[in-house]
Scaffold this motif. Structure first.
Motif, PDB file in Angstrom:
ATOM      1  N   ASP A  10       0.832  -1.195   0.000  1.00  0.00           N
ATOM      2  CA  ASP A  10       0.000   0.000   0.000  1.00  0.00           C
ATOM      3  C   ASP A  10       0.875   1.257   0.000  1.00  0.00           C
ATOM      4  OD1 ASP A  10      -1.922   1.903   0.423  1.00  0.00           O
ATOM      5  OD2 ASP A  10      -2.987   0.786   1.961  1.00  0.00           O
ATOM      6  N   SER A  11       1.828   1.293   0.934  1.00  0.00           N
ATOM      7  CA  SER A  11       2.742   2.434   1.014  1.00  0.00           C
ATOM      8  C   SER A  11       3.583   2.547  -0.252  1.00  0.00           C
ATOM      9  CB  SER A  11       3.697   2.254   2.196  1.00  0.00           C
ATOM     10  OG  SER A  11       3.273   3.027   3.264  1.00  0.00           O
ATOM     11  N   TYR A  12       3.985   1.380  -0.752  1.00  0.00           N
ATOM     12  CA  TYR A  12       4.843   1.392  -1.939  1.00  0.00           C
ATOM     13  C   TYR A  12       4.165   2.146  -3.076  1.00  0.00           C
ATOM     14  CZ  TYR A  12       8.249   0.007  -5.361  1.00  0.00           C
ATOM     15  OH  TYR A  12       9.234   0.066  -6.310  1.00  0.00           O
ATOM     16  N   TRP A  13       2.904   1.824  -3.364  1.00  0.00           N
ATOM     17  CA  TRP A  13       2.201   2.480  -4.470  1.00  0.00           C
ATOM     18  C   TRP A  13       1.825   3.915  -4.129  1.00  0.00           C
ATOM     19  CZ3 TRP A  13       3.117   0.529  -8.836  1.00  0.00           C
ATOM     20  CH2 TRP A  13       3.124  -0.848  -9.064  1.00  0.00           C
ATOM     21  N   ARG A  14       1.543   4.139  -2.834  1.00  0.00           N
ATOM     22  CA  ARG A  14       1.173   5.503  -2.426  1.00  0.00           C
ATOM     23  C   ARG A  14       2.291   6.490  -2.775  1.00  0.00           C
ATOM     24  NH1 ARG A  14       1.374   8.185   2.183  1.00  0.00           N
ATOM     25  NH2 ARG A  14       2.393   6.463   3.229  1.00  0.00           N
ATOM     26  N   TRP A  15       3.530   6.041  -2.609  1.00  0.00           N
ATOM     27  CA  TRP A  15       4.642   6.949  -2.943  1.00  0.00           C
ATOM     28  C   TRP A  15       4.825   7.112  -4.433  1.00  0.00           C
ATOM     29  CZ3 TRP A  15       5.463  10.247   0.456  1.00  0.00           C
ATOM     30  CH2 TRP A  15       5.447   9.935   1.815  1.00  0.00           C
ATOM     31  N   TRP A  16       4.353   6.153  -5.211  1.00  0.00           N
ATOM     32  CA  TRP A  16       4.367   6.364  -6.670  1.00  0.00           C
ATOM     33  C   TRP A  16       3.580   7.627  -6.992  1.00  0.00           C
ATOM     34  CZ3 TRP A  16       4.773   3.424 -11.593  1.00  0.00           C
ATOM     35  CH2 TRP A  16       5.811   2.496 -11.555  1.00  0.00           C
ATOM     36  N   LEU A  49       6.334  10.750  -6.901  1.00  0.00           N
ATOM     37  CA  LEU A  49       6.518  11.024  -8.341  1.00  0.00           C
ATOM     38  C   LEU A  49       5.741  12.264  -8.779  1.00  0.00           C
ATOM     39  CD1 LEU A  49       6.689   7.479  -9.947  1.00  0.00           C
ATOM     40  CD2 LEU A  49       8.556   9.034  -9.395  1.00  0.00           C
ATOM     41  N   ILE A 105      13.281  10.123 -10.066  1.00  0.00           N
ATOM     42  CA  ILE A 105      12.548   8.864 -10.232  1.00  0.00           C
ATOM     43  C   ILE A 105      13.105   7.800  -9.284  1.00  0.00           C
ATOM     44  CG2 ILE A 105      12.016   6.975 -11.807  1.00  0.00           C
ATOM     45  CD1 ILE A 105      11.928   9.017 -14.071  1.00  0.00           C
ATOM     46  N   LEU A 106      14.414   7.556  -9.364  1.00  0.00           N
ATOM     47  CA  LEU A 106      14.994   6.550  -8.469  1.00  0.00           C
ATOM     48  C   LEU A 106      15.111   7.085  -7.046  1.00  0.00           C
ATOM     49  CD1 LEU A 106      17.539   5.007 -10.944  1.00  0.00           C
ATOM     50  CD2 LEU A 106      15.584   3.852  -9.923  1.00  0.00           C
ATOM     51  N   THR A 122      12.809   8.130  -5.442  1.00  0.00           N
ATOM     52  CA  THR A 122      11.627   7.633  -4.717  1.00  0.00           C
ATOM     53  C   THR A 122      12.059   6.643  -3.642  1.00  0.00           C
ATOM     54  OG1 THR A 122      10.542   7.680  -6.865  1.00  0.00           O
ATOM     55  CG2 THR A 122       9.274   6.726  -5.078  1.00  0.00           C
ATOM     56  N   HIS A 131      11.776   6.834   0.215  1.00  0.00           N
ATOM     57  CA  HIS A 131      10.567   6.500   0.978  1.00  0.00           C
ATOM     58  C   HIS A 131      10.505   5.006   1.277  1.00  0.00           C
ATOM     59  CE1 HIS A 131       8.896  10.491   0.559  1.00  0.00           C
ATOM     60  NE2 HIS A 131       9.208  10.469  -0.722  1.00  0.00           N
ATOM     61  N   TYR A 132      11.401   4.236   0.677  1.00  0.00           N
ATOM     62  CA  TYR A 132      11.317   2.781   0.806  1.00  0.00           C
ATOM     63  C   TYR A 132      12.347   2.192   1.773  1.00  0.00           C
ATOM     64  CZ  TYR A 132       8.427   3.280  -3.395  1.00  0.00           C
ATOM     65  OH  TYR A 132       7.457   3.634  -4.292  1.00  0.00           O
ATOM     66  N   CYS A 159      15.961   5.929 -16.478  1.00  0.00           N
ATOM     67  CA  CYS A 159      15.642   5.930 -15.048  1.00  0.00           C
ATOM     68  C   CYS A 159      14.293   5.292 -14.800  1.00  0.00           C
ATOM     69  CB  CYS A 159      15.656   7.343 -14.486  1.00  0.00           C
ATOM     70  SG  CYS A 159      17.307   7.951 -14.261  1.00  0.00           S
ATOM     71  N   PHE A 160      13.325   5.604 -15.657  1.00  0.00           N
ATOM     72  CA  PHE A 160      12.011   5.022 -15.426  1.00  0.00           C
ATOM     73  C   PHE A 160      12.036   3.515 -15.662  1.00  0.00           C
ATOM     74  CE2 PHE A 160       7.662   3.749 -16.079  1.00  0.00           C
ATOM     75  CZ  PHE A 160       7.079   4.311 -14.957  1.00  0.00           C
ATOM     76  N   PHE A 191      13.540   1.973 -12.657  1.00  0.00           N
ATOM     77  CA  PHE A 191      12.601   2.058 -11.534  1.00  0.00           C
ATOM     78  C   PHE A 191      11.496   1.016 -11.682  1.00  0.00           C
ATOM     79  CE2 PHE A 191       9.023   4.384  -9.326  1.00  0.00           C
ATOM     80  CZ  PHE A 191       9.517   4.180  -8.056  1.00  0.00           C
ATOM     81  N   LEU A 238      12.906  -2.424 -10.826  1.00  0.00           N
ATOM     82  CA  LEU A 238      13.107  -2.533  -9.380  1.00  0.00           C
ATOM     83  C   LEU A 238      11.766  -2.702  -8.665  1.00  0.00           C
ATOM     84  CD1 LEU A 238      15.867   0.167  -8.888  1.00  0.00           C
ATOM     85  CD2 LEU A 238      16.063  -2.258  -8.310  1.00  0.00           C
ATOM     86  N   ILE A 276       8.525  -8.337  -1.252  1.00  0.00           N
ATOM     87  CA  ILE A 276       7.811  -7.827  -0.074  1.00  0.00           C
ATOM     88  C   ILE A 276       7.097  -8.939   0.712  1.00  0.00           C
ATOM     89  CG2 ILE A 276       5.803  -6.432   0.632  1.00  0.00           C
ATOM     90  CD1 ILE A 276       6.807  -4.227  -1.197  1.00  0.00           C
ATOM     91  N   LYS A 324      -6.206  -3.769   9.180  1.00  0.00           N
ATOM     92  CA  LYS A 324      -5.669  -2.746   8.280  1.00  0.00           C
ATOM     93  C   LYS A 324      -6.802  -1.857   7.749  1.00  0.00           C
ATOM     94  CE  LYS A 324      -3.860  -1.739   3.753  1.00  0.00           C
ATOM     95  NZ  LYS A 324      -3.626  -0.321   4.032  1.00  0.00           N
ATOM     96  N   GLU A 326       5.352   6.500   8.911  1.00  0.00           N
ATOM     97  CA  GLU A 326       4.564   7.305   7.998  1.00  0.00           C
ATOM     98  C   GLU A 326       3.265   7.741   8.658  1.00  0.00           C
ATOM     99  OE1 GLU A 326       4.117   4.692   4.686  1.00  0.00           O
ATOM    100  OE2 GLU A 326       6.006   5.345   3.816  1.00  0.00           O
TER     101      GLU A 326
END
Lengths: 463, 233
Positions: free
Chosen positions: A178-184, A188, A233-234, A236, A239-240, B18-19, B22, B25, B33, B50, B67
């Protein structure tokens, strides 16, 4: 102003100003709560104020960006907007969705994901709204006789901002994913594509205000936005570090986000160099002050203060403390709020036909709000660093530390009062300009020294 | 000198590279995860927890995984720090647990929802977070624990419930909360019977007590009484 349809921008700008004032009110509610005076707890508890404060920021900035695009694009591509009616409808629905979301927060209707609190049904309405906005811009540009780099960069930034809203809606039950995509979305946006919007608007302002050749300004625009993406971009990855993602993000995020200040430094050097190089002094000094100020404050707030806690060794202790609030306030102010203020300061005299830019009130607003924001940042910095040492390094209890740093929130509220006076002056100035009734200038008589002048015939046809 | 075409190429190629990196990755991260967050132990209760975490906007005051907002405590390690009983008591009536302190909204959760939130926090607490949150490394400077004669002041020798619950409001040896009085020497001031009655129900002794009636079992109370009684100056 060359085109009738540019006037629509005024309504977006006016909405921006209104929402900004509201945002500041909610900021004060939180400032007082941190000071120990959580007097509104039963009506507006902290998390309601917090969601409202940050979402108002996002909405008023987006509103400002949309207004900027509606003002800039017709002039850049040399024709009227595709549809003024669509623009009006789009503003109306944006305000409607915004109001429903904000009222909903007060009844605790939300998703509770930092910065993306608005509930899922409203997310879809936002998407539809932004699509309408993009459609309007796309058709305007598609039907126009010319394309400019500035308008393309601005358009690309807005398009990517819309697309990047989507990853935030990917469903998942895992908090880390969830957090991973939220930072996208969040990262970004603010450290990626919003900087394209910023670059585009800054380039437009510099072309107009300094009279430097368009080719030169746009060439460097490519370099700046190139640097932004190369690092952002990288970047980001910062946040991870500590959310349950692989360890390699410590290395990747650390290196690339450490490069992020370069993009902002580039932006500042670029704006200052172009202003010095410009032989012509545009009469609207106030707009130039906001433009240069934006580039400098974004370097200090987003670049320098971001770097201050972006390295993983430092972030291990500052992650999730008020240090983040310190960086966040000045970064958003410098990079995006001042940018919207700059384009408004430039556009208002054209939109309204009144030339109020050299009044003492305009200068007062610039200096007071900036000094206020620097003081707020200092207050957050002292509170944040104290929190890091007492809580994270010495192991004191959270609440005991919060009591210890209450006094710094008195400083914050005082600084915020100064800031609010400056914003009040700016809004008063906006009010004084009045409604957008300015005359549409004919291309032939503007005397605007640009690079390749827009096709006069096309301009005539458009008007 | 750099031409506009070259500048444009720098932008396009740099961004694409870069994209692309990314994106790759991201694929790798999403594949890793589940192992790093023990996704196989993510029960239905955790998922419901949750959902409650989100719909209550807990992040509007607290941080989780660092966070959120900075108004209320970081909760990543709340489960191991306070234990399930304390968290449950806190969720039942937040203001009773921290009287006169910064206020938390009472959500009127039912017992099932409370169990779900506790399960969620327990699951979050077990994630591999690359070393976050760091152990306080300057603590020994301010707390001369080693210099005291009584070994009971050492954290490892205390009852677990003391380290999880009592310490939230009371300090011992300079460490702990400042909501209630410090407990250094409490065994010298109060006798064992009084401590036992106090822990069982503070309101029976002092009707306007600020200390809440905690969910303590008889065995836990016996353990705590034995520990507190020997805290003499």
């Amino acid at each position: 102003m060359r085109y009738e349809s540019q006037r629509i921008a005024w309504w977006f700008f006016a909405t921006s100003m209104l929402l900004l004032c509201l945002q500041i009110v909610y900021g004060f509610i939180m400032g007082f709560a941190h000071m120990g005076y959580d007097v509104l707890h039963d009506v507006i508890p902290f998390h309601v104020a917090r969601a409202t404060h940050t979402n108002l920021l996002v909405v008023w900035l987006l509103c400002g960006f949309m207004g900027s695009a509606y003002y800039i694009v017709p002039e850049e591509v040399g024709r009227e907007l595709y549809s003024v009616r669509l623009a009006k409808w789009q503003l109306g629905t944006l305000v409607f969705v915004g109001v429903v979301a904000l009222v909903g927060f007060h009844f605790q209707w939300w998703e509770g994901r930092k910065f993306l609190e608005i509930p899922r049904p409203l997310d879809w309405l936002v998407v539809v709204n932004v699509l309408a906005f993009l459609w309007n811009l796309t058709m305007t540009m598609w039907k126009s006789p010319r394309m400019t780099t500035t308008s393309c960069v601005l358009y690309f930034g807005l398009l990517m901002a819309a697309l990047l809203y989507l990853p935030g809606m990917i469903p998942t039950d895992n908090q880390t994913v969830d957090s991973y995509w939220r930072w996208w979305v969040v990262h970004l946006w603010v450290e990626g594509v919003w900087e394209l919007i910023m670059g585009g608007i800054l380039a437009y302002l510099l072309i107009k205000l300094t009279g430097v050749d368009r080719e030169v300004i746009e060439k460097w625009l490519y370099v700046i936005v190139g640097l932004t993406f190369l690092s952002g971009i990288l970047g980001t990855g910062h946040h991870y570090y500590y959310i349950g993602a692989p360890r390699y993000w410590l290395m990747i995020g650390g290196i690339f986000s450490a490069l992020e200040p370069l993009a902002f430094l580039g932006m500042a050097i670029y704006a200052i160099a172009m202003a010095r190089r410009g032989g012509r002094s545009h009469p609207n000094r106030n707009a130039l002050a906001w433009t240069i100020g934006c580039s400098i404050m974004s370097f200090v707030g987003a670049g320098f203060l971001g770097f201050a806690h972006t390295l993983p060794q430092v972030n291990l202790y500052t992650h999730g403390t008020l240090v983040t609030a310190m960086h966040g306030h000045m970064a958003f102010w410098g990079a995006y709020a001042m940018l919207v203020f700059a384009i408004i300061a430039y556009a208002l005299p054209q939109l309204t036909g009144r030339k109020l830019y050299d009044t003492p009130l305009a200068a007062f607003a610039f200096w007071t709000s900036n000094i206020g924001m620097v003081a707020m940042t200092l207050a957050f910095a002292v509170a944040g660093v104290a929190q890091v040492y007492l809580e994270r390094r010495m192991g004191l209890d959270f609440l005991a530390v919060q009591e210890e740093i209450e006094v710094h929130f008195l400083g914050l509220v005082l600084a915020a009062a100064l800031f609010a006076v400056g914003i009040g002056a700016y809004v008063l100035q906006f009010w004084r300009y009045g409604l957008p009734v300015g005359e549409v200038e004919r291309a032939a008589v503007t005397g605007d020294a640009e690079g390749p002048a827009p096709d006069a015939a096309a301009a005539e046809a458009g008007a | 000198m750099l031409s506009k075409t070259a500048a444009k190429r720098f932008f396009v190629v740099g961004t694409a590279l870069c994209f692309g990196a990314f994106f790759l990755l991201t694929l790798d991260t999403l594949a890793r995860i589940p192992a790093q967050t023990n996704q196989e132990t993510m029960t239905d209760a955790v998922v419901r927890g949750k959902h409650l975490w989100d719909t209550s906007n807990c992040m509007g005051c607290h941080t989780l995984l660092g966070e959120g907002a900075y108004y209320a405590p970081e909760l990543t390690k709340a489960y191991s720090r306070r234990g399930p009983d304390f968290i449950a008591a806190m969720l039942r009536d937040p203001e009773a647990m921290y009287p006169g302190q910064r206020r938390m909204q009472n959500y009127d959760f039912d017992e099932g929802q409370i169990e779900d939130l506790v399960a969620f926090l327990e699951w979050v607490g077990r994630m591999d977070l690359n070393g976050f949150p760091a152990e306080p490394d300057l603590g020994e400077v301010s707390v001369p624990v080693t210099s005291t004669d009584s070994s009971v002041a050492r954290r490892s020798d205390r009852p677990q419930v003391f380290n999880q619950m009592c310490i939230a409001c009371h300090a011992l040896g300079g460490q702990g909360g400042a909501v209630g009085p410090a407990l250094d020497g409490v065994g010298g001031r109060l006798d064992a019977d009084y401590i036992k009655r106090w822990l069982t129900d503070p309101f029976a002794i002092k009707p306007n007590s600020l200390m809440p009636k905690l969910p303590l079992s008889d065995a836990t109370i016996v353990e705590l009484v034995a520990f507190l009684s020997q805290l003499k100056d």
